[in-house]
Write a protein that holds these residues in place. Structure first.
Motif, PDB file in Angstrom:
ATOM      1  N   TYR A 177      69.418 -58.535 107.467  1.00 52.91           N
ATOM      2  CA  TYR A 177      69.367 -57.669 106.253  1.00 52.91           C
ATOM      3  C   TYR A 177      70.553 -58.116 105.157  1.00 52.91           C
ATOM      4  N   ASP A 178      71.496 -58.682 105.522  1.00 52.05           N
ATOM      5  CA  ASP A 178      72.450 -59.227 104.497  1.00 52.05           C
ATOM      6  C   ASP A 178      71.797 -60.259 103.572  1.00 52.05           C
ATOM      7  N   THR A 203      65.150 -52.618  99.078  1.00 52.10           N
ATOM      8  CA  THR A 203      66.609 -52.643  99.633  1.00 52.10           C
ATOM      9  C   THR A 203      67.177 -51.294  99.456  1.00 52.10           C
ATOM     10  N   ARG A 207      68.552 -48.664 102.723  1.00 55.93           N
ATOM     11  CA  ARG A 207      69.983 -48.321 102.633  1.00 55.93           C
ATOM     12  C   ARG A 207      70.167 -46.887 102.398  1.00 55.93           C
ATOM     13  N   ARG A 396      71.326 -47.864 111.470  1.00 52.72           N
ATOM     14  CA  ARG A 396      72.765 -48.657 111.020  1.00 52.72           C
ATOM     15  C   ARG A 396      72.859 -48.754 109.477  1.00 52.72           C
ATOM     16  N   LEU A 397      71.755 -48.938 108.765  1.00 56.73           N
ATOM     17  CA  LEU A 397      71.741 -49.020 107.228  1.00 56.73           C
ATOM     18  C   LEU A 397      71.688 -47.839 106.487  1.00 56.73           C
ATOM     19  N   THR A 399      69.205 -45.762 106.754  1.00 59.08           N
ATOM     20  CA  THR A 399      67.839 -45.305 106.309  1.00 59.08           C
ATOM     21  C   THR A 399      67.431 -43.642 106.238  1.00 59.08           C
TER      22      THR A 399
END
Length: 451
Positions: A177-178, A203, A207, A396-397, A399
């Motif tokens: 993702y980064d 994106t 996030r 983890r982001l 979402t």
């Protein structure tokens, strides 16, 4: 210069009227499903943001439409200039675009032949054809190949925004993702248009910033150069609204999208979900049946089966489940790689094969979708402690997906973590109380049992 992380205090990107990219990112029967999955993925928006499509509305093949049809234009030019490598590459790209809109699998082999012809004429420094091969590989879910072709195109032409889109999409699907977000940023900086704004929207969605995701997709709508691109933006705006439980806004976007692209199955499926959420079961069932008549998308059959089962028609629901299983099995026999939807379905129905399928998916695509599939399959296999690690990974982001939170909540409940489970399930229903005809009632029942 437009920046993903610097849209200003309102979170809005600057307006622009740039030229539109020559390709945007939504095999045989399995390949047609890429565009259909933009309406049925685990996040409510496609795991691959297919930002763009055909210039001709759904089903429109009238002579007048051919005046602006890029395929017709390219074919006429090639009649006069059969060794024009650029036009062969552009024809290949146009076939990929059309397949993503219509779901017609016949366009993918045509795209491959046109791109191969372009490369046969000009093997070196052919960034257009390499970009097309990347898009074609992504359509077949071969994301390592898509990444390889996209990067090869950028080595030839570092300023090709379309190639940046291919690379960003592949990195996203591979869970990198980064790198993906940085690539989207480069694309926005280079060409702030409908294609780059759509990716920027995704994106933000990943996030958990639905406001900025919506703003960016509205910019994609503003920049849309034709009805098909406008319908694409309307579809995703509708899905973003539905994901927050805003049924009126979702319905308005889906309806306007259908005005732009009449009959488009993902838009019709969106309206079916709205009708189901509003309690119009008859209307929802009829809409889903009409969609499935147009295209046998197994995930739609599962949604219809869930709706029928939830409303007291288990035998009719079972028939839809059988139809979905058979369609997915046929695709697997044809070499289609694993996807989240069939894995989650198998886990829902305690299919012993779910865990093996989840492992194959996760190995191939270790991103949010793969992690969530692993979590849910492990839970179905009676291994909630392992499942929780993958559920945490899927979120983890940050979402904001009702389904992801539901899965984590049920896993926590299995582990006896009552307070944490209650918090997750409350989050689930707060995000979208209509997220699933099957699972929303289960979330409410679990909350009651948790006290």
């Amino acid at each position: 210069m437009s920046r993903l992380g610097d849209f200003g205090s309102s979170g809005r990107p600057p307006r622009a009227n740039p030229p539109i990219d020559d390709i945007r990112r939504t095999k045989e029967a399995s390949m047609r499903r890429v565009v259909m999955l933009i309406a049925v993925s685990v996040l409510g928006v496609a795991l691959v943001v297919a930002a763009g499509a055909l210039l001709v509305p759904w089903g429109d093949r009238s002579p007048a439409s051919r005046e602006t049809d890029p395929i017709a234009i390219a074919e006429r030019r090639l009649e006069r200039l059969p060794n024009d490598w650029k036009t062969w590459a552009e024809l290949g790209l146009a076939y990929v675009q059309r397949a993503r809109t219509t779901g017609d699998p016949a366009d993918y082999p045509r795209a491959g032949k046109a791109l191969d012809r372009s490369l046969a004429i000009r093997r070196e420094d052919n960034a257009i054809a390499l970009t097309g091969l990347g898009a074609l590989a992504a359509a077949g879910h071969d994301f390592p190949a898509a990444l390889r072709h996209g990067r090869a195109a950028l080595a030839v032409d570092p300023y090709r925004a379309a190639a940046l889109g291919v690379v960003a999409d592949a990195l996203t699907e591979l869970g990198r993702y980064d790198e993906a977000f940085a690539t989207v940023q480069r694309m926005v900086n280079l060409r702030p248009d409908a294609a780059s704004y759509a990716r920027a929207s995704y994106t933000w969605e990943l996030r958990g910033d639905i406001g900025r995701a919506t703003d960016a997709m509205r910019r994609a709508l503003d920049a849309a150069p034709n009805p098909a691109d406008g319908a694409f933006a309307r579809l995703h705006l509708g899905q973003l609204a539905f994901g927050t439980g805003d049924l009126d806004t979702a319905a308005a976007h889906f309806t306007e999208g259908l005005r732009l692209l009449p009959g488009h199955p993902p838009l019709r499926a969106g309206l079916a979900r709205v009708r189901a959420a509003r309690g119009d079961t008859t209307g929802a069932v009829a809409e889903f049946r009409a969609v499935l008549t147009a295209v046998l998308e197994p995930a739609y059959a599962v949604e219809l089966g869930d709706l029928l089962t939830a409303t007291g028609q288990p035998e009719a629901g079972a028939r839809e489940y059988t139809r979905a299983r058979e369609a997915w099995a046929a695709e697997a026999r044809n070499g289609h790689p694993p996807e989240p939807d069939p894995v989650l379905f198998a886990a829902d129905h305690r299919d012993p094969a779910a865990l093996d399928a989840a492992r194959r998916l996760y190995t191939r695509q270790p991103g949010i979708g793969g992690a969530d599939a692993m979590a849910w399959a492990l839970r179905a296999a009676g291994r909630p402690a392992e499942a929780l690690r993958h559920a945490d990974e899927a979120l983890r982001l940050g979402t904001r997906s009702a389904l992801l939170h539901y899965h984590r909540g049920m896993i926590l409940a299995d582990l006896g973590k009552r307070e944490a489970a209650r918090a997750e399930l409350e989050t689930t229903l707060r995000l979208n109380p209509h997220f699933s005809a099957r699972h929303a009632p289960e979330a409410r029942a679990a909350l009651v049992s948790l006290g």
